[in-house]
Design an enzyme around this catalytic site. Sequence first.
Site, PDB file in Angstrom:
ATOM      1  N   ARG A  46       0.856  -1.197   0.000  1.00 55.80           N
ATOM      2  CA  ARG A  46       0.000   0.000   0.000  1.00 55.80           C
ATOM      3  C   ARG A  46       0.891   1.247   0.000  1.00 55.80           C
ATOM      4  NH1 ARG A  46      -1.466   1.730   4.634  1.00 55.80           N
ATOM      5  NH2 ARG A  46      -2.199  -0.253   5.469  1.00 55.80           N
ATOM      6  N   TYR A  98     -16.458  16.491 -15.257  1.00 57.52           N
ATOM      7  CA  TYR A  98     -16.905  15.099 -15.308  1.00 57.52           C
ATOM      8  C   TYR A  98     -17.996  14.892 -14.246  1.00 57.52           C
ATOM      9  CZ  TYR A  98     -16.616  10.027 -14.916  1.00 57.52           C
ATOM     10  OH  TYR A  98     -16.909   8.698 -14.866  1.00 57.52           O
ATOM     11  N   ASP A 170      -7.509  18.553 -14.429  1.00 62.52           N
ATOM     12  CA  ASP A 170      -7.862  17.226 -14.927  1.00 62.52           C
ATOM     13  C   ASP A 170      -7.459  17.199 -16.398  1.00 62.52           C
ATOM     14  OD1 ASP A 170      -9.098  14.985 -16.039  1.00 62.52           O
ATOM     15  OD2 ASP A 170     -10.833  15.087 -14.697  1.00 62.52           O
ATOM     16  N   LYS A 195      -8.805   6.116 -19.451  1.00 64.11           N
ATOM     17  CA  LYS A 195      -9.118   6.614 -20.788  1.00 64.11           C
ATOM     18  C   LYS A 195      -7.885   6.488 -21.696  1.00 64.11           C
ATOM     19  CE  LYS A 195     -12.812   7.414 -18.472  1.00 64.11           C
ATOM     20  NZ  LYS A 195     -13.133   8.683 -17.822  1.00 64.11           N
TER      21      LYS A 195
HETATM   22  C1  LIG Z   1     -13.652   9.101 -16.504  1.00 66.80           C
HETATM   23  C2  LIG Z   1     -13.228  10.413 -16.001  1.00 66.80           C
HETATM   24  C3  LIG Z   1     -12.971  10.619 -14.644  1.00 66.80           C
HETATM   25  C4  LIG Z   1     -13.174   9.531 -13.598  1.00 66.80           C
HETATM   26  O1  LIG Z   1     -12.243   8.501 -13.771  1.00 66.80           O
HETATM   27  P1  LIG Z   1     -12.511   6.953 -13.408  1.00 66.80           P
HETATM   28  O2  LIG Z   1     -11.252   6.305 -13.848  1.00 66.80           O
HETATM   29  O3  LIG Z   1     -13.722   6.524 -14.174  1.00 66.80           O
HETATM   30  O4  LIG Z   1     -12.738   6.893 -11.948  1.00 66.80           O
HETATM   31  C5  LIG Z   1     -12.531  11.871 -14.256  1.00 66.80           C
HETATM   32  N1  LIG Z   1     -12.363  12.872 -15.146  1.00 66.80           N
HETATM   33  C6  LIG Z   1     -12.626  12.700 -16.457  1.00 66.80           C
HETATM   34  C7  LIG Z   1     -12.418  13.838 -17.381  1.00 66.80           C
HETATM   35  C8  LIG Z   1     -13.056  11.479 -16.932  1.00 66.80           C
HETATM   36  O5  LIG Z   1     -13.332  11.337 -18.222  1.00 66.80           O
END
Ligand SMILES: *Cc1c(COP(=O)(O)O)cnc(C)c1O
Length: 377
Positions: A46, A98, A170, A195
Amino acid sequence: MKRKTKMIHGGIVGDPQTGAVSVPIYQVSTYKQDGVGNHKGFEYSRTGNPTRHALEVLIKDLEEGYAGFAFASGMAAITSIMMLFNSGDHVVLTDDVYGGTYRVMNKILNRLGIESTFVDTTNLDEVKKAVQTNTKAIYIETPTNPLLKVTDIKEISAYAKEQQLLTIVDNTFSTPYWQTPITLGADIVLHSATKYIGGHSDVVAGLVVVNSEKLAEDIHFIQNSTGGVLGPQDSWLLMRGMKTLGLRMEATEKNTKEIVHFLNEHPEVEKIYYPGLESHQGHEIAKKQASGFGGMISFDVGSEEKADQVLNKVKYFTLAESLGAVESLISIPAKMTHASIPKERRHDLGITDGLIRISVGIEDVEDLIYDLKQALN
Ligand SMILES: *Cc1c(COP(=O)(O)O)cnc(C)c1O
């Protein structure tokens, strides 16, 4: 090192002990100590795991930051960043973040006393108006999901610095291949690595990169204390995905440009959102702060019925949530990714029921255009 080389030679390469060219998957929870406290840098997975560590160094290199951290999902990464704040603190966020980010701020972190205000961060005046005496950070997503609105990272970071606020970005949609927010003044960058960074629809993961030793200590403390870490197998899959990030991003963008051109001419398409279009409101800023416009397109066909028809008729676009994979994906944000945002708020933002979002993959673009053409007619 140039970007494409860094994808291959950045971070920790291979295994010095055996000469293995790929970092091994250290599927292990604990590590033998030669005496109490006398260990080789790893005590418990961890706290730290060699495979995860290699991934963390790689993302740090790609984002040009001080240190990287890998989490079990993008949401675990975002929640961990928000744990930097205390009850009574306030964060200003981009209004069309998001859906999950909106949800965690409004349903969970608010209960712990972390307040938030959502504003159009493409307009600095709106941001200034939203900043309060207890504001600690400005959190931006750029380009946004699904309207691809572009916020000026340099401008926001400069203002945040002046007000002694953190800038958090982000960077999921652009990836470090196109955009490195820390070089533009941001303090913290995060990804849903589920993604583009993973890129193959097979891992759920989150990554964080910080720009200072202090933030690195704080995030590591939170990561180790709250425990939302990424496992070694998934860490390895991300590193494997990142080796082709450059190639995938180039191929995706090439396809995207042709699809945008096709949609732009199509009579059934009422509106199209893509930062690469000169008519897009964020085009100039996108051109300035990123070296590519990415592979996400949203377009409005005017009604829920028409949008449903397109989704039902496409063959090569997989109807699914998520984005950034080798296969093209299609979705209706209002009913899927953004369903957790109340309807009135969605409509205020422009996320109508006829809005279709596509994540362009790396298939042959002729097939993709043919598919959209038959679905739109
Ligand atoms: C999918 C997404 C998230 C969340 O991520 P997860 O891996 O699904 O928890 C946050 N920000 C953006 C822009 C996303 O497309």
